[in-house]
Write a protein that holds these residues in place. Sequence first.
Motif, mmCIF file in Angstrom:
data_model
loop_
_atom_site.group_PDB
_atom_site.id
_atom_site.type_symbol
_atom_site.label_atom_id
_atom_site.label_comp_id
_atom_site.label_asym_id
_atom_site.label_seq_id
_atom_site.Cartn_x
_atom_site.Cartn_y
_atom_site.Cartn_z
ATOM 1 N N GLY A 17 0.821 -1.214 0.000
ATOM 2 C CA GLY A 17 0.000 0.000 0.000
ATOM 3 C C GLY A 17 0.850 1.257 0.000
ATOM 4 O O GLY A 17 0.572 2.212 -0.722
ATOM 5 N N GLY A 20 2.394 1.583 -3.409
ATOM 6 C CA GLY A 20 1.378 2.028 -4.365
ATOM 7 C C GLY A 20 1.109 3.513 -4.256
ATOM 8 O O GLY A 20 0.933 4.201 -5.254
ATOM 9 N N ILE A 38 -5.988 -0.646 1.184
ATOM 10 C CA ILE A 38 -5.874 -0.861 -0.268
ATOM 11 C C ILE A 38 -4.681 -1.771 -0.563
ATOM 12 O O ILE A 38 -4.750 -2.645 -1.419
ATOM 13 N N GLY A 39 -3.583 -1.566 0.165
ATOM 14 C CA GLY A 39 -2.404 -2.404 -0.032
ATOM 15 C C GLY A 39 -2.649 -3.864 0.283
ATOM 16 O O GLY A 39 -2.188 -4.753 -0.433
ATOM 17 N N ALA A 42 -4.742 -5.196 -2.524
ATOM 18 C CA ALA A 42 -3.908 -5.286 -3.730
ATOM 19 C C ALA A 42 -2.947 -6.462 -3.642
ATOM 20 O O ALA A 42 -2.688 -7.132 -4.650
ATOM 21 N N GLY A 46 -3.022 -9.269 -6.382
ATOM 22 C CA GLY A 46 -1.802 -9.538 -7.137
ATOM 23 C C GLY A 46 -1.358 -10.979 -7.032
ATOM 24 O O GLY A 46 -0.915 -11.578 -8.014
ATOM 25 N N GLN A 69 1.244 -6.605 -7.641
ATOM 26 C CA GLN A 69 0.691 -6.105 -6.389
ATOM 27 C C GLN A 69 0.809 -4.588 -6.287
ATOM 28 O O GLN A 69 -0.147 -3.911 -5.910
ATOM 29 N N PHE A 72 -1.677 -2.967 -8.702
ATOM 30 C CA PHE A 72 -3.039 -2.964 -8.154
ATOM 31 C C PHE A 72 -3.175 -1.921 -7.051
ATOM 32 O O PHE A 72 -4.201 -1.236 -6.953
ATOM 33 N N ALA A 73 -2.156 -1.789 -6.209
ATOM 34 C CA ALA A 73 -2.202 -0.795 -5.136
ATOM 35 C C ALA A 73 -2.235 0.616 -5.707
ATOM 36 O O ALA A 73 -2.993 1.471 -5.234
ATOM 37 N N GLY A 76 -5.644 1.238 -7.132
ATOM 38 C CA GLY A 76 -6.594 1.411 -6.031
ATOM 39 C C GLY A 76 -6.461 2.755 -5.350
ATOM 40 O O GLY A 76 -7.463 3.423 -5.071
#
Length: 90
Positions: A17, A20, A38-39, A42, A46, A69, A72-73, A76
Amino acid sequence: MEIPGFFAAIIIGLVIGALGRLVVPGKQNIPIWLTLLIGVVAAILGTLVAGALGVDETDGIDWIELILQVAFAAIGVAIVAGAHGRRRVR
C-alpha cells in the motif's frame, strides 16, 4: 492459507500500500489507514492474478507478483483518492 501466511500477507500488504501510494503522482488526500487497506487488498489480488498466470512460485524474489501487487495498489490508491477528493469538494 495458514495463520502465519495470513499475517505475512497482511504485513506485505501494508508495504505494498505504501509503495502504491508512492507510485501515484501528486498528493492523495486519503487517510493512511485507507492506503494500507488498499495495499492488503492489492496484495491479495496480485497474488491471485500471479497464480492464474503461473508466476506465483519462482526461485528467489517473485518480481512479477510484486509488480502486479504494486500496480493494483497504485490503481486502487488513484481510484480512491479521486473518489475521496470529489466527495470532499463542495
